[in-house]
Design an enzyme around this catalytic site. Structure first.
Site, PDB file in Angstrom:
ATOM      1  N   LYS A 111       0.735  -1.118  -0.006  1.00 28.55           N
ATOM      2  CA  LYS A 111      -0.016   0.055  -0.080  1.00 28.55           C
ATOM      3  C   LYS A 111       0.685   1.533   0.000  1.00 28.55           C
ATOM      4  O   LYS A 111       1.732   1.418   0.817  1.00 28.55           O
ATOM      5  CB  LYS A 111      -0.688   0.032   1.291  1.00 28.55           C
ATOM      6  CG  LYS A 111      -2.478  -0.133   1.030  1.00 28.55           C
ATOM      7  CD  LYS A 111      -2.927  -0.495   2.565  1.00 28.55           C
ATOM      8  CE  LYS A 111      -4.243   0.441   2.382  1.00 28.55           C
ATOM      9  NZ  LYS A 111      -4.899   0.105   3.836  1.00 28.55           N
ATOM     10  N   ILE A 112       0.621   2.061  -1.077  1.00 30.45           N
ATOM     11  CA  ILE A 112       1.467   3.403  -1.018  1.00 30.45           C
ATOM     12  C   ILE A 112       0.569   4.653  -1.169  1.00 30.45           C
ATOM     13  O   ILE A 112      -0.783   4.308  -1.756  1.00 30.45           O
ATOM     14  CB  ILE A 112       2.414   3.424  -2.366  1.00 30.45           C
ATOM     15  CG1 ILE A 112       3.015   2.186  -2.500  1.00 30.45           C
ATOM     16  CG2 ILE A 112       2.852   4.806  -2.524  1.00 30.45           C
ATOM     17  CD1 ILE A 112       4.369   2.345  -1.736  1.00 30.45           C
TER      18      ILE A 112
END
Ligand code: G3P
Length: 270
Positions: free
Chosen positions: A97-98
């Site tokens: 997750k960015i």
């Protein structure tokens, strides 16, 4: 619509998985913190790597998102790579997750660092879930950079619209998908409306990324996210339970249980 659990608590993930409904798990630093605090309160030691491996093994084929805590391009990429390398081999189910845009007060990170990190990691074959999406435009650019999943935070948009307009609310209070009294955030009238806009843009432009409605707060909002065409909803354990709850189901169970005659029960008790 796929159902993910929005939790880092092992017992919740296990219960949801065992019930046969679970397609994935989303975690974030706040959810990891809550799970860790729970363990410590119960006097259990926390071995973080071991704990995450247990989550992955419990989720089996369900996809698990692990978020970076860094907010500068190089460091996000380094951390994303390491997390993927450490944990993907367990069950081949990890998404990194960015954040869409890691810049925040104090100029931590730069406007495009999230997109750049998505581009670099995606090019290496690491599947990315782009998080903290609050506009359809952010979702569009995240997919251009290579994100496989985009996560609009529906509940937090509802919070934002209500807060801007001095409407008191509790976290789990329902806010209608069609909005209220014309209130909006730059044309977005609710959190579900945000997800719906993204779904429509992706359809119109034949974009293959999945829309994951996040920050779900109540059962009706989950229903509306499904109607809006979200591919996935990530749902806290308490709200998953709420999805199954209805007064008439409980009442019916009570009646059927009271009415069961021994001759019928005994058929299967020999
Ligand atoms: O899925 C994102 C989520 O964990 C944020 O939820 O309820 O804190 O806005 P919430």
């Amino acid at each position: 619509m796929q159902i993910f659990i929005d939790s880092a608590k092992l017992e919740e993930i296990k219960e949801a998985y065992d019930s046969g409904i679970l397609d994935g798990v989303t975690t974030n630093p706040s959810l990891i913190k809550k799970a860790a605090e729970g363990l410590k309160e119960n006097g259990q030691n926390l071995d973080m790597a071991d704990y995450i491996k247990k989550i992955l093994a419990t989720a089996k084929t369900a996809r698990v998102s692990l978020e970076v805590t860094e907010y500068v391009y190089d460091k996000m990429v380094e951390q994303g790579r390491k997390l993927f390398k450490m944990f993907n081999p367990v069950a081949k189910n990890v998404y990194i997750k960015i954040p869409a845009n890691p810049s925040f007060e104090g100029e931590k990170g730069k406007e495009f660092d999230g997109l750049r990190a998505i581009k670099t990691l995606s090019a290496e074959g690491i599947p990315i879930n782009c998080t903290l999406i609050f506009t359809p435009e952010q979702a569009l650019l995240a997919t251009k950079a290579g994100a496989k999943i985009v996560s609009p935070f529906s509940g937090r948009i509802d919070d934002y619209i209500r807060t801007l307009n001095n409407i008191p609310f509790d976290k789990s209070d329902y806010f209608p998908a069609e909005g209220k009294d014309g209130l909006n955030d730059n044309g977005i009238v609710s959190g579900v409306d945000l997800a719906r806009h993204i779904v429509e843009i992706f359809k119109k432009h034949n974009i293959k990324a999945e829309v994951l409605a996040a920050s779900m707060r109540n059962a009706r909002q989950v229903r509306e996210a499904a109607l809006a065409g979200a591919d996935i909803a990530t749902i806290p354990f308490g709200v998953i339970k709420e999805l199954m709850s209805h007064y008439k189901t409980r009442e019916g169970m009570r009646n059927f249980t009271d009415d069961a005659i021994p001759e019928y029960i005994n058929l299967t008790q020999k």
